[in-house]
Design a protein around this motif. Structure first.
Motif, short mmCIF file in Angstrom:
data_model
loop_
_atom_site.label_atom_id
_atom_site.label_comp_id
_atom_site.label_asym_id
_atom_site.label_seq_id
_atom_site.Cartn_x
_atom_site.Cartn_y
_atom_site.Cartn_z
N ALA A 58 -3.69 0.53 -1.23
CA ALA A 58 -3.98 1.40 -0.09
C ALA A 58 -5.47 1.78 -0.07
O ALA A 58 -6.08 1.87 0.99
CB ALA A 58 -3.11 2.66 -0.17
N GLN A 61 -7.71 -0.47 1.72
CA GLN A 61 -7.68 -0.35 3.18
C GLN A 61 -8.44 0.89 3.66
O GLN A 61 -8.34 1.27 4.81
CB GLN A 61 -6.23 -0.22 3.66
CG GLN A 61 -5.27 -1.20 3.09
CD GLN A 61 -5.10 -2.41 3.99
OE1 GLN A 61 -5.23 -2.30 5.20
NE2 GLN A 61 -4.87 -3.55 3.41
N PRO A 108 0.86 -1.19 0.00
CA PRO A 108 0.00 0.00 0.00
C PRO A 108 0.89 1.23 0.00
O PRO A 108 1.76 1.37 0.85
CB PRO A 108 -0.81 -0.12 1.29
CG PRO A 108 -0.16 -1.19 2.10
CD PRO A 108 0.77 -1.97 1.24
N LEU A 160 1.33 1.24 5.62
CA LEU A 160 1.42 2.16 4.48
C LEU A 160 2.86 2.62 4.24
O LEU A 160 3.56 3.02 5.17
CB LEU A 160 0.54 3.40 4.76
CG LEU A 160 0.49 4.46 3.68
CD1 LEU A 160 -0.28 3.94 2.46
CD2 LEU A 160 -0.20 5.73 4.21
N LYS A 185 -5.35 4.12 9.59
CA LYS A 185 -6.15 3.16 8.81
C LYS A 185 -5.29 2.03 8.27
O LYS A 185 -5.77 0.92 8.10
CB LYS A 185 -6.79 3.89 7.61
CG LYS A 185 -8.05 4.64 7.97
CD LYS A 185 -8.87 4.88 6.71
CE LYS A 185 -10.05 5.80 6.98
NZ LYS A 185 -11.05 5.25 7.86
N CYS A 186 -4.04 2.36 7.93
CA CYS A 186 -3.21 1.37 7.27
C CYS A 186 -1.77 1.50 7.80
O CYS A 186 -0.95 2.21 7.22
CB CYS A 186 -3.27 1.64 5.76
SG CYS A 186 -2.24 0.58 4.78
#
Ligand code: TTP
Ligand code: MG
Length: 391
Positions: A77, A80, A61, A98, A94-95
């Protein structure tokens, strides 16, 4: 496990393409278009450029960071829950895995953007750029030629329609012949355009309606495209004038007859940076040097001799939140232009920097405090002339 084939399939679809039939308001179901225009918008553009530069990034991501914002991210990404223009903090929440790549230097994005346009121009000269990642291409002639070659044609890919039948390909041959789309793309038939437009929540979703127009429409109680579709033309004309009102009504049903104007080579090259605060001449000098180093290389690659240097600054002002810009410009002496053409970069950057600092001191009094939020430098053609060809 992801197969190489799946991977390639995803990679083969680097942009979204829509075919835009230009129809008249009163004639929306006509099968005779005035023009057939293809609109290309690159998918996750900056992220794609970074994935091309470093293929390992295709499998993670990826977000492209400018200051504290993720300006775009790749599709892994997005799965997600990341969106464009999310703050870095929220994106990381959130990720957590990343991968962020800094995207403040636009050189590579700009170069690839021009390559895409050049590729399109190699098929058809009528290509108009919009920003870095969008192009409009008027393919009317190509479609007319193809129609003479093919006796029958069908729609490839999906068709966005509840009542699609094979007859539609006969009704809209120019649309079918122009849409040989293998990559899950969808054809939107003219009779469905008005309803899909009506499903858009805000008038801002439509190209051609900017912030100011949206505000004025809001004042009339028009906020969605559906509102605009049903709003009486006469009332609209009272606010915007007859021709703008017609244009807005046409836009609301997905009809826009403006011509594709080939963009051609840029008349000027520019580079800029913005920041929260810059208050010392030393910082200004360094920033100008940095911008000019990049610009000089681009001018050299362009091959035309630059004739004018313009410096733009934006001062911070607590009272004026729109921060107006100020500029000064001056001629670039021909010996400096020649150095750029010859590739004598360091020398050219030094001399242009001292020219730019002179322009700077025409705007900012040297011993007074200042607070800048942007510096932009542009090299361009002479005001009365086009860029001079080198050699
Ligand atoms: P977009 O076409 O809006 O975004 P995108 O191509 O990344 O994503 P999509 O698949 O939805 O088309 O903008 C093109 C590039 O411009 C984008 O990659 C990053 C940059 N950009 C900014 O620098 N600032 C912005 O506010 C936006 C929206 C984009
Ligand atoms: Mg895009």
């Amino acid at each position: 496990m992801e197969s190489a084939e799946d991977d390639d399939a995803e990679w083969r679809a680097p942009c979204s393409i829509s075919l835009v039939p230009s129809l008249e308001l009163s004639n929306i179901t006509s099968s005779t278009p005035h023009k057939v225009i293809v609109h290309f918008d690159m998918d996750c553009f900056y992220a794609q450029v970074e994935m091309l530069r470093n293929p390992a990034l295709r499998h993670v991501p990826l977000g492209i960071q400018q200051k504290y914002i993720v300006v775009t991210c790749n599709y892994l990404a997005r799965e997600q829950g990341l969106t464009k223009l999310m703050s870095v903090t929220e994106a990381k929440e959130k990720c957590p895995e990343l991968v962020l790549v800094k995207g403040e230097d636009l050189t590579h994005y700009r170069e690839l953007s021009h390559k895409v346009t050049e590729l399109l121009v190699s098929y058809c000269p009528l290509v108009e750029r919009l920003g870095f990642d969008e192009n409009f291409m008027d393919i009317t002639e190509m479609v007319e030629r193809r129609l003479q070659q093919y006796e029958t044609c069908t729609f490839n890919g999906h068709v966005y329609s509840n009542n699609y039948s094979e007859d539609k390909a006969k009704m809209y041959p120019w649309l079918a012949v122009g849409t040989f789309k293998p990559n899950q793309q969808t054809t939107l038939l003219p009779e469905d355009i008005s309803s899909i437009m009506g499903s858009l929540s805000s008038v801002r979703k439509v190209q051609g309606i900017g912030h100011q127009t949206a505000k004025r429409l809001q004042g009339l109680g028009v906020s969605s495209i559906k509102d605009l579709q049903i709003f009486p033309l006469d009332n609209l004309a009272r606010e915007f004038g007859e021709s703008s009102a017609r244009r807005l009504k046409n836009i609301a049903i997905g009809s826009d007859d403006s011509a594709v104007t080939p963009t051609g080579a840029p008349q000027s090259l520019s580079d800029e940076d913005s920041f929260k605060k810059m208050s010392s001449p030393k910082e200004v000098l360094e920033k100008i040097q940095e911008l000019l180093a990049c610009l000089v290389e681009r001018m050299h690659n362009d091959g035309r001799r630059p004739q004018t240097l313009r410096l733009t600054i934006r001062r911070y002002s607590a009272s004026n939140k729109w921060y107006s810009r100020e500029s000064r410009q001056g001629p670039i002496p021909s010996h400096i232009g020649q150095k750029i053409i010859n590739g004598n970069f360091d020398n050219a950057v030094d001399q242009l920097t001292s020219l730019a600092m002179k322009l700077f001191y025409k705007m900012v009094v040297s011993n007074k405090a200042f607070h800048l939020t942007l510096i932009n430098s542009i090299s361009s053609k002479d005001p009365n002339d086009h860029f001079t060809q080198s050699g």
